[in-house]
Design a protein around this motif. Sequence first.
Motif, short mmCIF file in Angstrom:
data_model
loop_
_atom_site.label_atom_id
_atom_site.label_comp_id
_atom_site.label_asym_id
_atom_site.label_seq_id
_atom_site.Cartn_x
_atom_site.Cartn_y
_atom_site.Cartn_z
N VAL A 51 0.83 -1.21 0.00
CA VAL A 51 0.00 0.00 0.00
C VAL A 51 0.86 1.26 0.00
CG1 VAL A 51 -1.65 1.35 1.36
CG2 VAL A 51 -1.99 -1.10 1.06
N VAL A 52 1.84 1.31 0.89
CA VAL A 52 2.68 2.51 0.98
C VAL A 52 3.43 2.74 -0.33
CG1 VAL A 52 4.64 3.57 2.17
CG2 VAL A 52 2.87 2.40 3.49
N ALA A 53 4.01 1.69 -0.88
CA ALA A 53 4.75 1.83 -2.14
C ALA A 53 3.82 2.31 -3.26
CB ALA A 53 5.41 0.51 -2.51
N ALA A 54 2.64 1.77 -3.33
CA ALA A 54 1.69 2.16 -4.37
C ALA A 54 1.28 3.62 -4.20
CB ALA A 54 0.47 1.26 -4.34
N LEU A 55 0.97 4.02 -2.97
CA LEU A 55 0.57 5.42 -2.73
C LEU A 55 1.72 6.38 -3.00
CD1 LEU A 55 -1.67 5.05 0.44
CD2 LEU A 55 -2.40 5.65 -1.89
N ARG A 56 2.93 5.99 -2.66
CA ARG A 56 4.09 6.84 -2.96
C ARG A 56 4.28 6.99 -4.46
NH1 ARG A 56 8.03 4.51 1.68
NH2 ARG A 56 7.33 5.92 3.32
N ALA A 57 4.07 5.91 -5.20
CA ALA A 57 4.20 5.96 -6.66
C ALA A 57 3.18 6.92 -7.26
CB ALA A 57 4.06 4.57 -7.26
N VAL A 58 1.95 6.86 -6.77
CA VAL A 58 0.91 7.76 -7.27
C VAL A 58 1.23 9.19 -6.87
CG1 VAL A 58 -1.53 8.40 -7.03
CG2 VAL A 58 -0.89 6.01 -7.32
N ARG A 59 1.64 9.40 -5.63
CA ARG A 59 1.96 10.74 -5.13
C ARG A 59 3.09 11.39 -5.93
NH1 ARG A 59 -0.95 14.31 -2.31
NH2 ARG A 59 0.24 15.38 -0.73
N GLY A 60 3.99 10.56 -6.46
CA GLY A 60 5.12 11.08 -7.21
C GLY A 60 4.80 11.48 -8.64
N ARG A 61 3.57 11.29 -9.07
CA ARG A 61 3.18 11.63 -10.44
C ARG A 61 2.26 12.83 -10.45
NH1 ARG A 61 1.89 6.57 -14.05
NH2 ARG A 61 1.22 8.35 -15.31
N VAL A 62 2.53 13.76 -11.35
CA VAL A 62 1.72 14.97 -11.43
C VAL A 62 0.38 14.73 -12.13
CG1 VAL A 62 3.69 16.52 -11.31
CG2 VAL A 62 2.86 15.74 -13.54
N GLU B 48 -3.71 8.51 9.70
CA GLU B 48 -2.59 9.00 10.49
C GLU B 48 -1.92 7.87 11.27
OE1 GLU B 48 -4.48 12.07 12.79
OE2 GLU B 48 -4.08 13.61 11.25
N ALA B 49 -2.70 6.92 11.77
CA ALA B 49 -2.14 5.81 12.55
C ALA B 49 -1.14 4.99 11.74
CB ALA B 49 -3.28 4.91 13.05
N PHE B 50 -1.34 4.93 10.44
CA PHE B 50 -0.44 4.17 9.58
C PHE B 50 0.45 5.08 8.73
CE2 PHE B 50 -3.86 1.25 10.60
CZ PHE B 50 -3.14 0.14 10.99
N ASP B 51 0.51 6.36 9.08
CA ASP B 51 1.32 7.35 8.36
C ASP B 51 0.99 7.41 6.87
OD1 ASP B 51 2.73 8.21 10.65
OD2 ASP B 51 4.07 6.48 10.49
N LEU B 52 -0.27 7.24 6.54
CA LEU B 52 -0.71 7.30 5.15
C LEU B 52 -1.26 8.67 4.77
CD1 LEU B 52 -2.52 3.85 4.88
CD2 LEU B 52 -0.21 4.43 4.12
N ASP B 53 -1.55 9.50 5.77
CA ASP B 53 -2.18 10.79 5.50
C ASP B 53 -1.38 11.70 4.57
OD1 ASP B 53 -0.71 10.64 8.06
OD2 ASP B 53 -1.16 12.78 8.25
N PRO B 54 -0.04 11.69 4.58
CA PRO B 54 0.66 12.57 3.63
C PRO B 54 0.59 12.04 2.19
CG PRO B 54 2.17 11.79 5.35
CD PRO B 54 0.88 11.06 5.51
N LEU B 55 0.14 10.80 2.02
CA LEU B 55 0.16 10.18 0.70
C LEU B 55 -1.16 10.31 -0.05
CD1 LEU B 55 2.14 6.96 1.66
CD2 LEU B 55 3.03 9.08 0.66
N VAL B 56 -2.18 10.83 0.62
CA VAL B 56 -3.48 11.02 -0.03
C VAL B 56 -3.97 12.44 0.22
CG1 VAL B 56 -4.15 8.58 0.14
CG2 VAL B 56 -4.76 10.14 1.97
N ASP B 57 -4.81 12.92 -0.66
CA ASP B 57 -5.41 14.23 -0.48
C ASP B 57 -6.71 14.04 0.30
OD1 ASP B 57 -6.69 16.68 -0.64
OD2 ASP B 57 -5.96 17.08 -2.67
N ILE B 58 -6.62 14.21 1.60
CA ILE B 58 -7.76 14.01 2.49
C ILE B 58 -8.89 14.99 2.17
CG2 ILE B 58 -8.50 14.16 4.91
CD1 ILE B 58 -5.68 13.10 5.65
N GLU B 59 -8.53 16.18 1.78
CA GLU B 59 -9.50 17.26 1.52
C GLU B 59 -10.54 16.89 0.46
OE1 GLU B 59 -9.16 21.64 -0.47
OE2 GLU B 59 -7.59 21.08 0.95
N ILE B 60 -10.14 16.12 -0.54
CA ILE B 60 -11.06 15.83 -1.64
C ILE B 60 -11.75 14.47 -1.52
CG2 ILE B 60 -9.81 17.33 -3.24
CD1 ILE B 60 -8.75 14.70 -4.56
N GLY B 61 -11.54 13.75 -0.44
CA GLY B 61 -12.12 12.42 -0.28
C GLY B 61 -13.63 12.44 -0.14
N GLY B 62 -14.21 11.24 -0.21
CA GLY B 62 -15.64 11.06 0.01
C GLY B 62 -15.82 10.25 1.28
#
Length: 129
Positions: free
Chosen positions: A4-15, A35-49
């Motif tokens: 999961v972390v690797a996949a989210l980092r890969a997506v985060r690294g693309r414009v 936040e418990a799994f340190d995933l919050d910096p890897l997703v845009d929480i603001e636009i979620g559903g």
Amino acid sequence: MTGVVAALRAVRGRVDLISTVVTGNLKASAVVKLEAFDLDPLVDIEIGGYASDVSHRPALVGVAQRRARDKYGVSLDRSNSVIIGDTLEDVRTGREGEAYPSSVSHPVRRRRPNSNSPARMSFSRTWRT
């Protein structure tokens, strides 16, 4: 889940890609879990559903797509949105919402009949619409 972390980092690294969450959890609960799994910096929480937006999970896809449009100026629909999940409910959310559903597998531990040793089984299926 592994990867999961690797996949989210890969997506985060693309414009050209945006990563967020669509969940049946209230936004505050989802943020705590991320936040418990340190995933919050890897997703845009603001636009979620979130369930705090609407209770019908497939409708949350449209909520996230509208928020992404408003924030990033992009038009999102089934042709360029993907829901990645690990349950049939996640697949249904994508199918009924305007996103392409994809499922991931993870190990499920089961006991073998008449045995004390666990067996590892993995199930995976990609659902096409």
